[in-house]
Design an enzyme around this catalytic site. Structure first.
Site, PDB file in Angstrom:
ATOM      1  N   LYS A 177       0.015   4.283  -0.205  1.00 32.45           N
ATOM      2  CA  LYS A 177      -0.620   5.461   0.404  1.00 32.45           C
ATOM      3  C   LYS A 177      -0.416   6.684  -0.512  1.00 32.45           C
ATOM      4  O   LYS A 177      -0.418   6.540  -1.723  1.00 32.45           O
ATOM      5  CB  LYS A 177      -0.077   5.697   1.820  1.00 32.45           C
ATOM      6  CG  LYS A 177      -0.102   4.424   2.661  1.00 32.45           C
ATOM      7  CD  LYS A 177       0.190   4.683   4.105  1.00 32.45           C
ATOM      8  CE  LYS A 177       0.285   3.351   4.832  1.00 32.45           C
ATOM      9  NZ  LYS A 177       0.327   3.514   6.287  1.00 32.45           N
ATOM     10  N   GLU A 181      -4.892  -5.274  10.793  1.00 26.96           N
ATOM     11  CA  GLU A 181      -3.875  -4.238  10.985  1.00 26.96           C
ATOM     12  C   GLU A 181      -4.120  -3.509  12.310  1.00 26.96           C
ATOM     13  O   GLU A 181      -4.952  -2.588  12.365  1.00 26.96           O
ATOM     14  CB  GLU A 181      -3.950  -3.217   9.844  1.00 26.96           C
ATOM     15  CG  GLU A 181      -3.727  -3.817   8.474  1.00 26.96           C
ATOM     16  CD  GLU A 181      -3.177  -2.784   7.508  1.00 26.96           C
ATOM     17  OE1 GLU A 181      -2.090  -3.028   6.981  1.00 26.96           O
ATOM     18  OE2 GLU A 181      -3.810  -1.729   7.336  1.00 26.96           O
ATOM     19  N   HIS A 228      -9.241   1.006   5.328  1.00 28.44           N
ATOM     20  CA  HIS A 228      -7.934   1.197   5.972  1.00 28.44           C
ATOM     21  C   HIS A 228      -8.119   2.127   7.172  1.00 28.44           C
ATOM     22  O   HIS A 228      -8.938   3.050   7.129  1.00 28.44           O
ATOM     23  CB  HIS A 228      -6.939   1.789   4.969  1.00 28.44           C
ATOM     24  CG  HIS A 228      -5.530   1.776   5.484  1.00 28.44           C
ATOM     25  ND1 HIS A 228      -5.066   2.700   6.389  1.00 28.44           N
ATOM     26  CD2 HIS A 228      -4.497   0.935   5.247  1.00 28.44           C
ATOM     27  CE1 HIS A 228      -3.804   2.424   6.672  1.00 28.44           C
ATOM     28  NE2 HIS A 228      -3.432   1.358   6.002  1.00 28.44           N
ATOM     29  N   SER A 265       3.888  -2.485  10.172  1.00 28.34           N
ATOM     30  CA  SER A 265       5.350  -2.506  10.363  1.00 28.34           C
ATOM     31  C   SER A 265       6.010  -3.817   9.941  1.00 28.34           C
ATOM     32  O   SER A 265       6.996  -4.243  10.549  1.00 28.34           O
ATOM     33  CB  SER A 265       5.711  -2.160  11.820  1.00 28.34           C
ATOM     34  OG  SER A 265       5.270  -0.845  12.132  1.00 28.34           O
ATOM     35  N   ASN A 290       0.868  -1.183   0.000  1.00 28.42           N
ATOM     36  CA  ASN A 290       0.000   0.000   0.000  1.00 28.42           C
ATOM     37  C   ASN A 290       0.897   1.223   0.000  1.00 28.42           C
ATOM     38  O   ASN A 290       1.536   1.519   1.012  1.00 28.42           O
ATOM     39  CB  ASN A 290      -0.886  -0.032   1.258  1.00 28.42           C
ATOM     40  CG  ASN A 290      -1.665   1.251   1.456  1.00 28.42           C
ATOM     41  OD1 ASN A 290      -1.785   2.071   0.544  1.00 28.42           O
ATOM     42  ND2 ASN A 290      -2.200   1.430   2.659  1.00 28.42           N
ATOM     43  N   GLY A 331       2.933   1.925  10.645  1.00 29.50           N
ATOM     44  CA  GLY A 331       3.890   3.010  10.463  1.00 29.50           C
ATOM     45  C   GLY A 331       4.661   3.381  11.712  1.00 29.50           C
ATOM     46  O   GLY A 331       5.329   4.416  11.753  1.00 29.50           O
ATOM     47  N   GLU A 389      -6.517   4.542   8.169  1.00 28.45           N
ATOM     48  CA  GLU A 389      -6.334   5.966   7.861  1.00 28.45           C
ATOM     49  C   GLU A 389      -7.597   6.548   7.222  1.00 28.45           C
ATOM     50  O   GLU A 389      -7.916   7.719   7.410  1.00 28.45           O
ATOM     51  CB  GLU A 389      -5.103   6.139   6.961  1.00 28.45           C
ATOM     52  CG  GLU A 389      -3.827   5.902   7.771  1.00 28.45           C
ATOM     53  CD  GLU A 389      -2.642   5.403   6.981  1.00 28.45           C
ATOM     54  OE1 GLU A 389      -2.653   5.506   5.737  1.00 28.45           O
ATOM     55  OE2 GLU A 389      -1.695   4.883   7.609  1.00 28.45           O
TER      56      GLU A 389
HETATM   57  C1  PEP Z   1      -0.441  -0.048   6.036  1.00 29.77           C
HETATM   58  O1  PEP Z   1      -0.440   1.066   5.587  1.00 29.77           O
HETATM   59  O2  PEP Z   1      -1.411  -0.775   5.829  1.00 29.77           O
HETATM   60  C2  PEP Z   1       0.710  -0.486   6.815  1.00 29.77           C
HETATM   61  C3  PEP Z   1       0.672  -1.668   7.369  1.00 29.77           C
HETATM   62  O3  PEP Z   1       1.791   0.379   6.926  1.00 29.77           O
HETATM   63  P1  PEP Z   1       3.274   0.029   7.489  1.00 29.77           P
HETATM   64  O4  PEP Z   1       3.689  -1.281   6.871  1.00 29.77           O
HETATM   65  O5  PEP Z   1       4.109   1.168   7.051  1.00 29.77           O
HETATM   66  O6  PEP Z   1       3.143  -0.100   8.968  1.00 29.77           O
END
Ligand code: PEP
Length: 245
Positions: free
Chosen positions: A10, A160, A90, A205, A8, A166, A92
């Site tokens: 973003k 998640e 998501h 992460s 992803n 992040g 976000e």
């Molecule tokens: C995500 O945006 O779904 C995500 C898991 O980000 P990151 O791997 O950067 O934590």
């Protein structure tokens, strides 16, 4: 089932970054897992032709097929680009745009109706976890966000934890195992036998250095990766770890 390594991007990436998709495709031209990149919307069309070995998805869709919704993209429009997946719900989007489980459910149904595979994101906040509410929150999100038409073929679930996205923090492997086993069980009760083959991704992460341990956890069928999917150099070890799992 074929496992899935999903990236992803973003709100990152311009045309010069399409080369990363081409590089990944060249490195994994006979992959034993599915590889997906979800670039920002302006890159969907060129991304589709960047590599025949990398599937392309969008990061959101509107629940309606067309209409007066300035700035939005519908699922049929996304399908028209040649993309085959879309992420919905998501954290976000849930936080920045106030998306509820009902919104996410409608978006996932619209995605499937348009012939896309919906990746439905769920996950607890740190406060939920500290309150011992993680499994309740996951149950509520699954019941509310996963539409009745979901099958193993048209839907993927991404677990998640919001606090792991992040941040460089990840749950313990036991915590991931508990969440994924619970999600499988809940989906089986909700959707029936199709849940056995539905791909459950872990996200938050994931990096080359922790991917193998995470992929060894039961009911982890791949990953949704943010930061470490932006370059072929960082994403490749994660794909390799998934292939070796
Ligand atoms: C995500 O945006 O779904 C995500 C898991 O980000 P990151 O791997 O950067 O934590």
């Amino acid at each position: 089932m074929r496992k899935l390594a999903a990236g992803n991007w973003k709100m990152n990436g311009t045309q010069s970054d399409l080369a990363q998709i081409t590089q990944i495709g060249a490195a994994f031209d006979a992959a034993s897992v599915d590889i997906l990149i979800c670039p920002p919307a302006q890159l969907l069309i060129p991304a589709v032709t960047a590599s025949p070995h990398v599937a392309i998805g969008a990061q959101d869709c509107h629940a309606n097929a067309s209409g007066a919704h300035t700035g939005d993209l519908s699922a049929p429009q996304i399908r028209d680009t040649g993309a085959t997946y879309v992420i919905v719900g998501h954290s976000e989007r849930r936080t920045d745009h106030g998306e509820t489980d009902a919104t996410v459910n409608a978006k996932a149904a619209a995605a499937v109706d348009a012939g896309l595979i919906a990746i439905i994101c769920i996950g607890e906040t740190l406060q939920d976890r500290d309150n011992g509410a993680t499994l309740n929150v996951l149950a509520q999100q699954l019941t509310g966000s996963v539409p009745a038409l979901a099958t193993a073929q048209n839907t993927v679930i991404a677990y998640e934890p919001v606090w792991a996205i992040g941040t460089g923090l990840i749950p313990t492997l036991d915590q991931i195992a508990q969440a994924h086993a619970f999600i499988r069980e809940h989906l089986t009760a909700q959707l029936g036998a199709t849940a056995a083959d539905m791909r459950l991704l872990y996200g938050g992460s994931v990096k080359g250095s922790n991917a193998a341990d995470i992929f060894a956890v039961p009911h982890v069928d791949g990953a949704l990766v943010g930061g470490a999917s932006l370059t072929a150099q960082d994403f490749a070890p994660i794909i390799t770890a998934l292939q070796n799992a």
